[in-house]
Each structure stands twice: as structure tokens, then as C-alpha cells.
Design an enzyme around this catalytic site. Sequence first.
Site, PDB file in Angstrom:
ATOM      1  N   PHE A 142       0.857  -1.188   0.000  1.00 34.10           N
ATOM      2  CA  PHE A 142       0.000   0.000   0.000  1.00 34.10           C
ATOM      3  C   PHE A 142       0.888   1.232   0.000  1.00 34.10           C
ATOM      4  O   PHE A 142       1.658   1.458   0.935  1.00 34.10           O
ATOM      5  CB  PHE A 142      -0.947   0.057   1.212  1.00 34.10           C
ATOM      6  N   ASP A 193       9.329   3.110   2.002  1.00 34.42           N
ATOM      7  CA  ASP A 193       8.113   3.868   2.291  1.00 34.42           C
ATOM      8  C   ASP A 193       7.833   3.723   3.784  1.00 34.42           C
ATOM      9  O   ASP A 193       7.272   2.731   4.238  1.00 34.42           O
ATOM     10  CB  ASP A 193       6.936   3.351   1.462  1.00 34.42           C
ATOM     11  N   LYS A 253       2.402  11.295   7.138  1.00 37.44           N
ATOM     12  CA  LYS A 253       1.612  11.048   8.342  1.00 37.44           C
ATOM     13  C   LYS A 253       2.189  11.744   9.594  1.00 37.44           C
ATOM     14  O   LYS A 253       2.036  12.948   9.717  1.00 37.44           O
ATOM     15  CB  LYS A 253       1.425   9.545   8.538  1.00 37.44           C
TER      16      LYS A 253
HETATM   17  C1  LIG Z   1      -0.916   6.175   4.277  1.00 40.11           C
HETATM   18  C2  LIG Z   1       0.196   5.661   3.454  1.00 40.11           C
HETATM   19  C3  LIG Z   1       0.535   6.252   2.221  1.00 40.11           C
HETATM   20  C4  LIG Z   1      -0.278   7.342   1.581  1.00 40.11           C
HETATM   21  O1  LIG Z   1      -0.355   8.495   2.346  1.00 40.11           O
HETATM   22  P1  LIG Z   1      -1.505   9.572   2.032  1.00 40.11           P
HETATM   23  O2  LIG Z   1      -1.124  10.739   2.899  1.00 40.11           O
HETATM   24  O3  LIG Z   1      -2.805   8.960   2.415  1.00 40.11           O
HETATM   25  O4  LIG Z   1      -1.431   9.881   0.588  1.00 40.11           O
HETATM   26  C5  LIG Z   1       1.637   5.760   1.555  1.00 40.11           C
HETATM   27  N1  LIG Z   1       2.352   4.737   2.038  1.00 40.11           N
HETATM   28  C6  LIG Z   1       2.047   4.134   3.203  1.00 40.11           C
HETATM   29  C7  LIG Z   1       2.897   3.012   3.693  1.00 40.11           C
HETATM   30  C8  LIG Z   1       0.945   4.558   3.943  1.00 40.11           C
HETATM   31  O5  LIG Z   1       0.630   3.950   5.088  1.00 40.11           O
END
Ligand SMILES: *Cc1c(COP(=O)(O)O)cnc(C)c1O
Length: 425
Positions: A146, A233, A274
Amino acid sequence: MSVAEKTLSQQAIDLENKYGAHNYHPLPVVLSRGEGVYVWDVDGKKYYDFLSAYSAVNQGHCHPKIVGAMTNQAQTLTLTSRAFYNDMLGKYEKYASEYFNFDKLLPMNTGAEAVETALKICRRWAYEKKGISENEAQIIVCENNFHGRTTTIISFSNDQVARKNFGPYTQGFIKVEYDNLEALESALKSNNNIAGFLVEPIQGEAGVYVPSDGYLTAAKALCEQYNVLFIADEVQTGIARTGRLLATCGNCTCENKDCSGTPEVKPDILILGKALSGGVYPVSAVLANDPIMNVITPGSHGSTFGGNPIAGAVAMAALDVVKEEGLAENADRLGKLFRSELNKYIENSDICTLVRGRGLLNAIVINDSEESDTAWNICLRLRDNGLLAKPTHGNIIRFAPPLVMNEEELMDCVSIIINTLKEFE
Ligand SMILES: *Cc1c(COP(=O)(O)O)cnc(C)c1O
């Protein structure tokens, strides 16, 4: 029922249903206030927040230092665009680059934008540094990843709900099984056009899948061997969530000496979002060293809001809080306690089969099919019992409270969770 007779919650839910696109399926609770580890609904009922806005609110709701930095900056200068310099961005870039031990930072707003940015940097690097022919670069990603919701990102997702009827999809991605080094190596071996490997150190959305010890280190070594960029990520796993500053926690300045478990890896490209803002403002970032980041030249990438003064002020305060309040250490300690308490219960449980995670990013697996609504019903009952959580996939419930929780509160939550599960045995 007339409007006057409807509860405040039902009014709010009806408004969203009528005027908002139906792109989410929220748990039916309407929140109107938050402080620390708690949120309150419109009727004044108090809950423990065990989602933390998908790990954005690691520093706790409405942290006074972060909110203070935001309101102060909001009254001074909010947005200049990057057409001009502002006196906050450079300070923030220096602060965050040193904090995470990289040469440079590229500021964006949301996680998905930061992932897109990392992919663009990786492709440029492939053509300009590695010497791959134009338009031939491939990036390896993991199954069940994700990384966000943009057209390119969903192109390499295997979540059918997220993909269906959004094609045609972006080319240039190869999927390998997560936590499978042989699959990664054979993908690297079979193709000379691999530019990067994009990976979540723990797959959060997929259900908090923690890879085997040594996976990330070995994957990084393979990337080095094949001259491929290792892109982490850490939008969800970063900023102390997993009991260390970063889940990859390589050569960083983390003070936590006891973050045993996964060995250290330093990504070539680090993606954050985040909790980079403590959940008060959309702030994301891509970090890399000069040989990689310098492929980005004026005009080649940008964002109107990226790097705005509020974001800079907020992110510095949010990162300060992580260190000042020892959030990585706290997450590490409370996470161990949480899993050990739940494991004691699980030994004799029929409804819950497993708890897994690192730090305060954990999940339990409910003993029912992925299609069943048992996990959803457990979350409804947890809500009634004063704790908010949500299923990730079918029968998996993620537990990710703010990291400012104390041991007494955590034990209170453990008993809410166990007593709720008992109702379903
Ligand atoms: C939440 C998330 C995203 C996307 O972030 P948004 O601010 O919702 O665009 C990307 N990678 C990971 C691992 C996430 O948990």
C-alpha cells in the site's frame, strides 16, 4: 424521524452520506474533539484512539507544542509558493535532513505525493546516473503493497477494489512477493533495467505483516549488488511508530539503544508522511543524499503547497516532540507489553489466533474468514466499550494508539480489548 429528533451523530453521518462521495466506509462514530490518546464523540463519550489516523497522530491529538507552532506560523506567513524563498523552509530542511541523516529533503504534502516523488527521482537517477535507456526503467514493488491512491500507485497495487475501472495503468513496475529474497534476487537478475526497489519495512495496510529478521538488510545488500535504489516507504512505520525512529533505522540519530529485532538498514530514498506533522497538517517528505537528489533540477518537479512555512514549523515541532518525549522508547516498551499481554489471552482463545507487530503498530487476527463481518462487529463492540479501532483486511484488526500513551492507560486498553474479545468467544 424528523431532523430535530435525530441524534447529533446521525445528523453528521447523514450529511456525509448525502453530500460526500462514498469513498470510505467509516466506523459509525462521530468525533468532535481530541487530546492526547483520547477522542470524544459529539455526545461527549470518551474513547481511546487505537488507529491514530493511520499512525499520523503518533504525538497524540492536538499536541500543544505542535498546535502552538502551527497557530504561531499561521498568524505570520502561511504560503509563498516556491516561486520565492521563505524563511522557514531552509531551517526545516536542515533540521529534518540532520535528524534523519540525509543530505537533502524534498518537501511534499501527502504520502502518495511523496511516493510519486520518490518514483520520479528513481527513474531520473536510472536514466541519468545508471544509464538505463529512456523509458525502459523498471521499479520492483511488493505484492500486497500500500503506497497511496494516485493513478500510478494503484497501477502496481494488487488490491482489486483500489484498481478496478481506474485503468489504463502506468507501466514500469514488477511485483515480487514480500519477504521473499529469492523472488527479489531473481527479478533483479533477470532484467538489466531495474532502477529501484520500493518497500514498506512492515506492510501496515495489508495487515501489519512484519518481514523475517534480516529481510530488509539482505534486500538492501541485493540492491547494492545490482546497483538499484532501495526506497523505503516509511509513511506509516516511520517517526517512532515501530519502537524506533524509523523501522529501517539505519545510520539515524535515534537515541533508542535498545531497539532490538530488525537489523539496521539505511535506505537510498526515504519516504515520510503522516506523523511527520503529528497529524495536524499534511506534511510529507522524500529524503536522499546528493548523488541521488541532485537529479532533480529547477522545473522538473514541484508542488504549490509543498514546503510551505506552516508545514516547516509544524514538522520541526512534531519531530522535536518525538525526541523530547522519548516516543520511540515508549512505543518499544509498551508494544512488548501489549503483545505479551495479548499472547497470554490468545493461548486460551478461540476467537483470536495471533497478535503481531513492532512497537505500537500491531494487529490481531480474528479466527473467521476474510469475508466474515466478525472483525467489524468486534470493532463496533470495542467502540461501545470505549476504544476505537478498525479492521484492515477482513479478519485483521490493527491496533495503533498514539505513542504518548502511558503504561496504566495501555493496561486499561488491554483489558477493554480482552473483555470485548471474550464477548465473542
Ligand atoms: C498512508 C500511506 C501512504 C499514503 O499516504 P496519504 O497521505 O494517504 O497519501 C503511503 N504509504 C504508506 C505506507 C501509507 O501507510
